[in-house]
Design a protein around this motif. Structure first.
Motif, short mmCIF file in Angstrom:
data_model
loop_
_atom_site.label_atom_id
_atom_site.label_comp_id
_atom_site.label_asym_id
_atom_site.label_seq_id
_atom_site.Cartn_x
_atom_site.Cartn_y
_atom_site.Cartn_z
N TRP A 842 0.80 -1.22 0.00
CA TRP A 842 0.00 0.00 0.00
C TRP A 842 0.84 1.28 0.00
O TRP A 842 0.36 2.36 -0.34
CB TRP A 842 -0.94 0.01 1.20
CG TRP A 842 -0.23 0.00 2.54
CD1 TRP A 842 0.19 -1.11 3.24
CD2 TRP A 842 0.16 1.14 3.32
NE1 TRP A 842 0.81 -0.74 4.40
CE2 TRP A 842 0.80 0.65 4.49
CE3 TRP A 842 0.01 2.51 3.17
CZ2 TRP A 842 1.31 1.47 5.48
CZ3 TRP A 842 0.51 3.34 4.16
CH2 TRP A 842 1.15 2.83 5.30
N ILE A 846 1.64 5.06 -3.22
CA ILE A 846 1.71 6.43 -2.69
C ILE A 846 3.04 7.07 -3.06
O ILE A 846 3.11 8.25 -3.45
CB ILE A 846 1.51 6.42 -1.17
CG1 ILE A 846 0.10 5.91 -0.83
CG2 ILE A 846 1.74 7.80 -0.58
CD1 ILE A 846 -0.15 5.76 0.66
N VAL A 850 3.45 10.47 -5.21
CA VAL A 850 4.10 11.66 -4.66
C VAL A 850 5.26 12.11 -5.53
O VAL A 850 5.41 13.29 -5.87
CB VAL A 850 4.58 11.38 -3.22
CG1 VAL A 850 5.48 12.52 -2.73
CG2 VAL A 850 3.38 11.21 -2.29
#
Length: 1281
Positions: A842, A846, A850
């Motif tokens: 997970w 991200i 980013v």
């Protein structure tokens, strides 16, 4: 009967009176008002009154006819019966010399003016338009029978006056960069009109008119007088004598419409927002949608198939499996096989070499020391370049070549010592002129008490005495004296030159006990409008011309005013130009010694009423040197922190008891010395080659090489610390095996950086090229020393540790009993905590989101990074020069001078050559002067502020036969100055039609040296010695004209974009001139060599970084065993770091210049350290899946990279924030911090995640070789784990 008779008598009387009156008026129309000259004027000494005479015009003597034709060429007086004699004609000629010299550039203007004065002086119809309002007997007893005309009224047609003014209003005064009427009207040309100009010329206070002449303007008859309304010529008309129309420069009507600057390109927008931002926002959103969809799709697919993401790889029956059951076969491609063989060759080479270094440490160390000593000996020949010209401008650059050309032909641009003076007093006071006119507000800085104090300061500076090699040096020894040896006064551009630098002149007042008629206020107001005047129009009659023989233009000596309201000035600017002796070290040393004394004096100067900001030519260099010395402490502390950290962090401490055994302080110090030795070798080798160093090299390269070197040191040492020695393996074999594993990675990073830096040396910017050369060699030498000398030292240290000897104090040892090695805290953290977290299912999406967002933002702002270097940043925080820079941008109202240089080869002796350059009558509308003039009309676009000073046009005016300027002694042929009264002085050229034309051929060259040696005076303001003596490069023996220049000024330039734009516009203008006249013309200003780099810096940056990335890609491809995809990922990650650097630069207000470009090139090299080790560890990993391979690479190599380059640099960088130097704070602290943070986050966060998604597939040949290599060892089980 009586009444009619009376009526007849009255009628006859009326008729008689009427006829008498008519006859009287007719006679009056035909008689004179004066004739001849009588007594000397009481109010204007040296001038004479005219004699009253009311008789008929008198025939002109034969000897006066030629003079009449010269002065009044277009007037036909029939039988030449006039109201003037020959003496009056001579007086008229003398009085009109100054207007002649400035207005004869425009024939129509000057003819109209001569018409005005000829009708006044000589017209046989004087009594029609002249009224003698005051006459009086001559006080001289010898002339008692003569009556002087003391005052007259001159009735002038308003139409004539307006037409004369319109024909003259645009005429230029080339030597002064102003309009001629500014010198002839008593006020600025913009405030001059037909009425006040004529009033000024006839005013007794102008020093030319011996008695008052009161002009009365009317087109209709008034008081029985018929105003003089002769025919006039428009400036666009040619004259009957063949003279052409006035040039565009001198006649706006001849120019057509005023040039209009092209509109500024509108900003690129989409939907009302910045287009780049919109595009990148949309692109980022699209990427997120696609990426999220792909991640979710893969997750659902795995859920549905209930199958591991890595099943196909782990399946022993899969042909691509790492766990294939047939160990004797491998289905590898040709490229994979080639890569494995190359990898094996490197491993064997480095293993053998490492084993040799450990077995023969003394031999390796001695050889290394000898080589390092030999290379470092070159430091004896080390030269450090501090000359800004050499730092920022390549010898082959256009600006540098043009500077050298200018210096060789005209001498270098002068050195500048300058004061900008303000006052804390804020009072504004009002001056009320006695003779009427509106009140004039004056700023506090122009109060007479303040001016006296400023003059005291100026005189004190002039009196300064410095010492150089035992000799006294004064300002007069080094200053610019344009009229030397006739006038040795120094050029001082100061408003006090209007008062001849004299307290007495400043206090000069004309008045009585009740009123002040004229004082410094009136003189100041006159001088700012006519700075070249030798006699003001006030009752003071003081000169405005500087004591050095040249004018002081108000925009150079005043600051903080609005428009041309110089009386509102809030600052005084005083400039002391000093001759620049570039090739004479003794004279330059004297100038620098005086400047040092000047700086010392100004630092100690204190006056509560004055705030003085100052700078000398040497100030910037002195402050940079002081800054460098003050920053030595900061740099030393920074390096000490890094050294201490390295020495302590290398050790793997098991317990406090074994602290000194496990410590590697001595090895860390040795590693640091090796890094510094590589820097010394690089400096020494290039010093042998004669390549000078720069401060950037000295400040940046140790930081760079320390970053690269420390990283490699940590990798070698920590790999050894984590390694278990194999069964029956000796120490030298173990270290050799470890070197075989890690040295290819070190070679990959070091060789990539070396090639990238050497490609950076292709830059045309000297600072970047020098840095790249020194850095590339230093990095490669550091690599060679690390795989040789450091490996030997590592072997010695390992043996010490095995014998339980203490670090540093090797003679002491602890008893046996140390336990087995354990994993370090940092390694355990990376392996157990950090790596699983970053690579968890997970977190990875991200991370990608980013970092791609950061990239999108940086791409959106990359074109918004400002280009240039604010000169204030080069100064320490506490520098006195900072206040000077601040005041310079606040108060200065003009930019630097710019010279349009015409290269040698133009034939000025021909009409074609003259027309290509000049700006007067007959000159081409596309000539040099005309194009620069046209550019000055739109100065807000072209940055050219004023009409150029033209030696050629002034020479044409000077040499005219009507002028008294060009004369020579008939007996010797030597030049005769206009101030000389000698009957043997004759005009250079005859008053013939050909003599009135421009000089060509031998005539041109014969009189030109006289013009260039003539000092301007009250009789001839066109002398070229002061203004043009250095503007014309004459051939030896005056046989021809070589290179010349035409000077003007840039408009106000405050920051780097202004200077860059000024350079671009000046070059565009000169290129257009070159094309128009068919001869090379280039612009030169003193700042061009520093700002030329910014014209191409965006291109240079893209080229340098692209070349470096290409080099990294090629080297990485080869050294990773021809793994093309791995090389793509390394290059892409480094490219992301570079793009993000631009984002940081925009956020942190770091401009793009040579210093930041050096840092960007360095960041490219350091980024290799963050990325290449991780990628190589991933590529050689034999784990089963991409995620597992990324975990192994990040855990083992990431901890070394973090503890090596990241933590080492982070501590040292933070200290740089304490520097007093702004350039250190911005370009070193901010950029270095950004480099380390971006490199660490991309290398330790983004890159492992990227590899876990799209990393290169395992090389089956390498996996097969690894299986064979570790068969039967303890590591065999790890391959299947």
């Amino acid at each position: 009967m009586g009444v009619p008779a009376e009526r007849r008598r009255l009628s006859l009387l009326f008729i008689a009176v009427f006829l008498t009156e008519m006859q009287h008026q007719w006679v009056q129309a035909q008689h004179c008002v004066w004739y001849g000259e009588c007594g000397e004027s009481v109010k204007v000494p040296g001038k004479k009154y005219n004699c009253e005479y009311t008789g008929a015009p008198v025939p002109l003597p034969v000897e006066g006819e030629e003079l009449l034709n010269e002065l009044c060429p277009g007037l036909d007086y029939g039988n030449r019966s006039l109201c003037c004699d020959v003496d009056q004609l001579h007086t008229l000629k003398g009085s009109l010399q100054l207007p002649l010299q400035f207005l004869s550039r425009c024939p129509a203007c000057f003819l109209n003016l001569m018409n005005l004065f000829c009708e006044l002086t000589c017209s046989p119809h004087q009594s029609q338009f002249i009224n003698a309002t005051e006459i009086g007997p001559d006080p001289d007893p010898k002339l008692a029978n003569h009556t002087n005309v003391l005052e007259v009224q001159y009735y002038i047609g308003q139409t004539f006056a307006n037409a004369m003014y319109n024909a003259c209003k645009d005429v230029q005064a080339p030597s002064s960069n102003v309009k001629a009427l500014s010198l002839l009207c008593g006020k600025d040309a913009k405030d001059c009109n037909a009425t006040n100009w004529i009033q000024y010329m006839f005013d007794i206070n102008n020093g030319q008119s011996p008695f008052p002449i009161v002009p009365v303007f009317s087109d209709a008859p008034i008081s029985g007088y018929d105003p003089m309304n002769n025919k006039t010529y428009d400036c666009t008309e040619a004259l009957d004598d063949g003279s052409g129309a006035c040039s565009c420069q001198d006649c706006a009507e001849a120019c057509g419409p005023k040039p209009v600057p092209p509109p500024l390109p509108p900003p690129w927008t989409l939907l009302g927002f910045d287009a780049m931002s919109v595009i990148m926002w949309i692109s980022y959103m699209a990427f997120l949608l696609i990426f999220i969809a792909a991640v979710l799709g893969a997750w659902f697919y795995r859920k549905r198939t209930i199958m591991s993401e890595y099943g196909p790889i782990l399946d022993s029956n899969n042909p691509r499996s790492l766990n294939n059951d047939n160990p004797d076969q491998v289905d590898a491609s040709c490229c994979e096989t080639l890569g494995e063989r190359f990898e094996s060759a490197l491993r064997f080479l480095f293993s053998s070499w490492g084993s040799f270094c450990v077995r023969q440490p003394l031999l390796v160390i001695i050889c290394t020391v000898v080589v390092v000593a030999a290379c470092s000996t070159g430091l004896v020949y080390m030269r450090i370049t501090t000359d800004p010209v050499d730092l920022w401008s390549a010898p082959t650059s256009r600006a540098r070549q043009e500077k050298d050309y200018f210096d060789s032909h005209f001498g270098p641009f002068f050195r500048t010592e300058q004061l900008i003076i303000t006052t804390p007093i804020n009072n504004t006071y009002i001056y009320s002129p006695y003779f009427g006119g509106s009140d004039v507000p004056f700023g506090a800085i122009l109060h007479i008490d303040i001016l006296h104090q400023v003059l005291d300061l100026q005189l004190s500076i002039e009196a300064l005495v410095a010492t150089y090699e035992g000799q006294s040096v004064t300002l007069k020894d080094i200053c610019l004296s344009p009229l030397a040896p006739y006038n040795n006064n120094c050029t001082i551009l100061s408003v006090l030159e209007y008062f001849q630098n004299s307290h007495a002149t400043l206090d000069h007042i004309i008045g009585d006990e009740f009123y002040v008629y004229a004082d410094f206020h009136s003189h100041f107001l006159y001088c700012v409008s006519a700075p070249a005047s030798l006699n003001d129009t006030t009752l003071l009659h003081d000169p405005c011309m500087g004591t050095f023989g040249g004018p002081v233009f108000p925009w150079l000596a005043l600051g903080g005013y609005d428009g041309t309201n110089y009386n509102n000035a809030t600052a005084l600017v005083i400039t002391f130009p000093v001759v620049n002796y570039l090739n004479d070290t003794v004279k330059r040393g004297k100038a620098e010694a005086w400047e040092k004394e000047f700086i010392r004096f100004m630092k100690g100067y204190n006056n509560p009423n004055l705030t003085v900001a100052f700078s000398a030519e040497r100030s910037i260099k002195d402050e940079i040197d002081r800054e460098s010395e003050s920053d030595i402490t900061t740099i030393v502390v920074s390096y000490i922190i890094m050294f201490v950290y390295i020495s302590l962090a290398l050790g793997h401490i098991q317990s406090l008891r074994w602290l000194m055994v496990d410590s590697k302080i001595s090895l860390g110090i040795a590693g640091i010395l090796i890094v510094l030795s590589s820097v010394a070798c690089s400096l020494g080798i290039f010093s042998y080659a004669g390549i000078p160093l720069t401060l950037i090299v000295i400040e940046v390269i140790p930081f760079l090489v320390l970053a690269v070197g420390v990283d490699n040191i940590f990798i070698i040492v920590q790999t050894l610390q984590r390694d278990e020695r194999l069964h029956e393996e000796e120490l030298h074999q173990q270290i050799g095996r470890i070197l075989g594993d890690v040295a290819p990675s070190m070679l990959l990073s070091s060789f990539s950086e070396t090639v990238a830096f050497f490609l950076g040396a292709l830059s045309t910017m000297p600072a970047v090229r020098t840095f790249s050369l020194f850095a590339g060699l230093a990095v490669f030498i550091d690599f060679l020393l690390q795989i040789s000398c450091f490996v030997s030292l590592l072997g010695l240290d390992a043996k010490r540790q095995e014998r339980n000897q203490l670090d540093i104090i090797c003679c002491l040892r602890l008893p046996d009993g140390q336990g087995e090695n354990t994993e370090g805290c940092l390694f355990r953290f990376f392996k157990k905590v950090y790596t699983p977290f970053v690579l968890s299912e997970w977190v990875r999406p991200i991370v990608v989101a980013v970092f791609v967002g950061m990239l999108s933002f940086s791409v959106a702002v990359v074109n918004k990074v400002e280009i240039g270097l604010d000169q204030k940043l080069s100064m320490p925080d506490d520098s006195y020069v900072l206040q000077y820079f601040k005041n310079l941008s606040m108060f200065l109202h003009t930019g630097p001078p710019v010279y349009f240089v015409v290269e040698d080869g133009l034939n000025y002796s021909s009409l074609e050559g003259q027309n290509a350059v000049c700006g007067g009558v007959g000159c081409s509308n596309t000539s040099l002067v005309q194009q620069v003039y046209s550019a000055s009309l739109i100065s807000q676009y072209t940055t050219v502020a004023y009409t150029p000073s033209s030696w050629l046009d002034d020479y044409f005016d000077w040499v005219k036969p009507q002028s008294s300027c060009c004369r020579f002694y008939n007996s010797s042929g030597a030049f005769c100055n206009a101030s000389v009264v000698n009957s043997s002085c004759v005009h250079c050229r005859p008053m013939t039609p050909s003599g009135k034309q421009r000089p060509v051929g031998e005539d041109f060259l014969h009189f030109l040296p006289m013009f260039l040696s003539d000092n301007p005076n009250i009789n001839c303001g066109k002398g070229g010695h002061a203004a043009y003596s250095q503007a014309v490069d004459l051939y030896p023996n005056d046989t021809g004209v070589g290179a010349t220049y035409f000077m003007t000024y840039h408009s106000i330039l405050k920051d780097s974009p202004d200077f860059i734009e000024a350079l671009k516009m000046a070059r565009a203008l000169s290129d257009n001139i070159t094309q128009s006249i068919g001869h090379k013309v280039f612009p030169y200003s003193v700042f061009y060599v520093f700002y030329e780099q910014y014209l191409t810096i965006a291109y240079d940056t893209a080229l340098n970084l692209s070349a470096s990335l290409a080099a990294i890609f090629l080297v990485t491809t080869v050294l990773l065993g021809f793994d093309l995809w791995a090389a793509v990922l390394v290059s892409a990650t480094i490219a992301m770091i570079l793009v993000n650097m631009f984002g940081v630069m925009w956020l942190w207000s770091i401009s793009l210049n040579a210093v930041s470009l050096v840092n960007l090139v360095m960041s490219c090299g350091i980024s290799v350290e963050f990325c290449s080790h991780i990628v190589r560890a991933f590529s050689v990993s034999v784990k089963g899946s991409r995620v597992e391979r990324a975990e192994e690479a990040l855990a083992h190599m990431g901890s070394s990279v973090f503890s090596g380059i990241t933590l080492t640099k982070f501590g040292g960088i933070l200290i740089l924030a304490l520097s007093k130097s702004q350039i250190f704070q911005i370009f070193y602290f901010r950029m270095y911090l950004a480099i380390v943070l971006l490199g660490a986050t991309h290398g330790l966060i983004f890159l492992p995640v990227l590899l876990s998604y799209i990393g290169p597939s395992p090389n089956k040949a390498k996996v097969f070789a690894a299986n064979k290599r570790f068969v039967g060892t303890e590591r065999e089980r790890l391959l299947k784990y």
